[in-house]
Structure formats: C-alpha cells, structure tokens
Design an enzyme around this catalytic site. Sequence first.
Site, PDB file in Angstrom:
ATOM      1  N   SER A 239     -32.373 -67.114  37.122  1.00 14.40           N
ATOM      2  CA  SER A 239     -33.725 -67.107  38.493  1.00 14.40           C
ATOM      3  C   SER A 239     -35.001 -66.875  37.842  1.00 14.40           C
ATOM      4  O   SER A 239     -35.371 -66.259  37.227  1.00 14.40           O
ATOM      5  CB  SER A 239     -33.379 -66.727  39.606  1.00 14.40           C
ATOM      6  OG  SER A 239     -33.548 -65.663  39.736  1.00 14.40           O
ATOM      7  N   LYS A 240     -35.884 -67.678  38.789  1.00 19.80           N
ATOM      8  CA  LYS A 240     -37.122 -67.293  38.545  1.00 19.80           C
ATOM      9  C   LYS A 240     -38.286 -66.087  38.601  1.00 19.80           C
ATOM     10  O   LYS A 240     -38.952 -65.521  38.250  1.00 19.80           O
ATOM     11  CB  LYS A 240     -37.278 -67.824  39.796  1.00 19.80           C
ATOM     12  CG  LYS A 240     -38.384 -69.226  39.807  1.00 19.80           C
ATOM     13  CD  LYS A 240     -39.053 -69.888  41.408  1.00 19.80           C
ATOM     14  CE  LYS A 240     -38.809 -71.465  41.466  1.00 19.80           C
ATOM     15  NZ  LYS A 240     -39.868 -71.961  41.938  1.00 19.80           N
ATOM     16  N   ARG A 241     -37.054 -65.685  39.170  1.00 13.53           N
ATOM     17  CA  ARG A 241     -37.393 -63.565  39.578  1.00 13.53           C
ATOM     18  C   ARG A 241     -36.730 -63.484  38.433  1.00 13.53           C
ATOM     19  O   ARG A 241     -37.147 -63.031  37.452  1.00 13.53           O
ATOM     20  CB  ARG A 241     -36.514 -62.883  40.567  1.00 13.53           C
ATOM     21  CG  ARG A 241     -37.299 -62.150  41.826  1.00 13.53           C
ATOM     22  CD  ARG A 241     -36.181 -61.902  42.510  1.00 13.53           C
ATOM     23  NE  ARG A 241     -35.488 -62.950  43.619  1.00 13.53           N
ATOM     24  CZ  ARG A 241     -34.010 -62.757  43.189  1.00 13.53           C
ATOM     25  NH1 ARG A 241     -33.415 -61.679  42.970  1.00 13.53           N
ATOM     26  NH2 ARG A 241     -33.475 -63.732  44.237  1.00 13.53           N
ATOM     27  N   ASP A 242     -36.427 -64.547  36.927  1.00 10.39           N
ATOM     28  CA  ASP A 242     -36.716 -63.277  35.482  1.00 10.39           C
ATOM     29  C   ASP A 242     -37.507 -63.638  34.557  1.00 10.39           C
ATOM     30  O   ASP A 242     -37.175 -63.286  33.569  1.00 10.39           O
ATOM     31  CB  ASP A 242     -35.145 -63.727  35.080  1.00 10.39           C
ATOM     32  CG  ASP A 242     -33.965 -63.272  36.081  1.00 10.39           C
ATOM     33  OD1 ASP A 242     -33.403 -62.303  35.991  1.00 10.39           O
ATOM     34  OD2 ASP A 242     -32.994 -64.303  36.555  1.00 10.39           O
ATOM     35  N   GLY A 243     -38.138 -64.346  35.305  1.00  9.18           N
ATOM     36  CA  GLY A 243     -39.653 -64.739  34.523  1.00  9.18           C
ATOM     37  C   GLY A 243     -39.960 -66.120  34.642  1.00  9.18           C
ATOM     38  O   GLY A 243     -39.210 -66.722  35.141  1.00  9.18           O
TER      39      GLY A 243
END
Length: 464
Positions: A239-243
Amino acid sequence: MVVTRFAPSPTGYLHIGGLRTALYSYLWSKKNSGKFLLRIEDTDLKRNSQEAAIAIENAFSWTNLSHDGEIIYQSTRFDIYRSYVQQLLDEGKAYRCYMSREELDELRSTQTASKIRPHYDGRYRDFEGEPPSGVEPVIRIKAPQKGEISFVDGIKGEVHFNVEDMLDDFIIARSDGTPTYNFVVTIDDALMNITDVIRGDDHLSNTPKQIVIYNALDFKIPKFYHVPMILNNQGKKLSKRDGALDVMEYKNEGYLPEALLNFLVRLGWSHGDQEIFSLEEMIELFNPTDINKSASAYNEEKLIWINSQYIKKLPSERLVEELEFFGVSIKDYPKKEELIEILRDRAKTIKELAVMVKNIVNEPTSYDEKACKKFIKGDALKNLEAFKQTLVAHGECKSASEFEILAKKFLEVKGLKLKDLAQPIRIAMVGSAVSPSVFEVLNIVGYNNVIKRIEKLLKGEEDE
Ligand code: GLU
C-alpha cells in the site's frame, strides 16, 4: 504472433505493480517478435481523468518501454461496445432486465437472510411480457447456470470456477447504456487480437465473466497469466504506506528506469541467481510461465542495490543527462568525466550523485561545524596556508598525481602526516570532511579554484 497489452485505468498514477505487469507483457511480446499494445481503460467517466491518463503515459514513457501502434482509449469506443451489446440482444444471448433498484435490494437482503450468496435470480431472462413503466432496463448476458468455467492459467495452472458459486446473468450495459468493465475489456482484447493477457491476479475472478463474453461472441479466448501480487514486509498487499508506489516517485528519488525495471522483473521471476539483467537479456530469458506462483515481497534495499549497480556501469554521458533532472548541469564542466568516475561508486541514487557533484563543482558556502571542530585545530590552518604557498610556488598542477606528488613532498619536508592535511583540504574543497580521494578532488576542482577555496577557508568567511 504473440500480442500482449498493458491496460491501465487512469484513476491515479502509474503504480509499480502495474508497471511490472506491463514489463512482463512487453518482454513476452518482444521475445516472440510480437506486438505490445497500450490501452487506456477510461470508460469510468466518474473515476477516470485525462490528467491521470497523461500522468500514466508520461510515467510509462520515462521507463522507455515502447508500445506498438497508437494508444487505444476506451472512452472513444462506446459505439463499438454498443454494437456488440446489440448483437448479443439480437442473438438472444443477452436481455433487458427491468428490475428496479428496490427490487434488487430486496432480493439481496432475502438471499443474505437465508444465507444464500447474493446474486441476480434471472427473473427477466425469458421475460416476454409488457415491460414495467418508468424503469430504464440494464442489459444482462445469459451466463451458464450450472457447471464450471475452467481455463489453464499460464502461471497458476488449471483454474476452475463453479458457476453456481460465483456467476449470475451479470450486467453488460447499465441503464444509461454505458457498457460495464468486463464487457469492454473482453471486446477490446478480442478486437486488438490479444493472444496473451498478463495481468495482476486481483483480476482472476473477472476472467470467468470475460470467458462467458468471449463464448457468447464466438471470440477466441486468449491465454491468461495472472501474476501474484507484490506484498509488503508484513505479507500484506503493498500500500501507499510501504513507500513510493507511483512510478514517477522513483524518478524523483533518483532511481534509473532500467534499475526499476530490473528490480521489477526480479520481483516475481528469476533466472538462476542472476540479479542484473539488461533489457535485451530480459527479453531473451523471460517466460511468463516461469513467474512465481506465490506473491513476492517488496524489498527496498534490493532496489537501492540494483540502482547503485547501474550507476556504477552506465556511460558517464547518461549520468550527466540524468543529473539535469536534479538541477545539476555539468554538460560544460571541463572535468565532468573524471567527476563522474570518482563519484559513481559512492552514489546509490542519482539524487545522491547530484548532491555529491554539486558539492565539488560549487565552492562551499558554509563549513560543516563538526568537521571543523575536529580537524581545523592546532596547526591546521598554518599548514593549509603553507600548502597553498607551495602550490603557488609550484605553478599549475594538471593531474591528480601531480597534486599528490607535490603534497607528499610538502608533507615530508614539514614532517607531517597525510591526515594532517587531507581533512582540512577536504573541508576547504567541499565544506565537509567527506569526499572521494582528496587528490582526485583537487584535480577536478582545478588548480586555480583549489587556491581560491583554500583562501576562502583561511579567511574563515561563510556565505550565510
Ligand atoms: N484496467 C485494469 C487495471 O488497471 C486492467 C485490466 C486488465 O489487465 O485486464 O487494473
């Protein structure tokens, strides 16, 4: 002839997962001297935007993966889709369903209450009566009501879907006449003569529906390859949070497109333990049937490592060009080749390289406080002054080794060690004690500027 395609929906940016399937599709078509087509799936007028389509196309062109022929925009093809809906109606393979929203909701809640999978019950399948007034019908396709829909997936092997568990007479055109997602994908894949569909396995459950449409229209069913997802460290969908997931963010972070493609090809496919593949090698070696059956894990360190390998090897002119994006122009810098050579092994990204280049090319505007405390003490400035005079007396030094010979002689005469001079010189040249070989740096900065920079530090003036 193998014809593959990449078919992004322009709801946002180009995602690295999308780029990976695009790459796989590209490689497979090139390996077979086939075609690789690009189709923008922009029929969802509420969710799609032209900016997103342009952003996707720009990101795609940054990767240098070229597509064959013109880009196909689904939004320009409504007439084509409508004609196939009409054909199915005329052939009795699709029908108008007049069920109202309320009726559908009611059906759903009864089914849910009796623990039945919510599905359309086919009530208008053979309807011949007077249509109820005030309801704009949707068009539903007559799907098989029993049995299995099976196909051989090039990655997953045989896949079976039990019709009763997952299918109903699904909608192919909404009440406003617009065709639905699975319908347009199928029509286009057929009309574009796509032979091999390589896509994320989040689309696996769409495939039986698409097969129903292929069969109804007597289209040849392509080969399917459903590629497992990319997961994060916790084994969850990336997801976006992973980079950075937007392909262009990788550009902004200083990754090279070939490094990103190399990283992506390995994320789900391998050839022995080889890590670095040129595009030509990928084309030669790639086969979608070798794609891993299980999901792959995103690994940023690996990407960084691959990128640094590319920075080590790329022609210096190319790196010079890449630096422009980071506002660093050294096209006219006299020692640009040498500059790149001493820095390329130290930079993991072009962004880092740009900072290193700037530090050498530009006179320092300030000096690192810690470095000064540590190294500009005792006789450091006196020695630097003396070294400057030695330089002036000697005249121009034209190579790193000339600087080195002169400095070593100077150190010998003064009874000093290299470190007594090297760190203060580094601080004078780049503003900090971190730089590649000090003599290489002196050579690149150039004799006159070396003297100027030493004088500047001796004066102790900072620009800010
Ligand atoms: N437009 C779909 C997506 O962006 C891909 C459709 C397909 O590959 O069949 O996920």
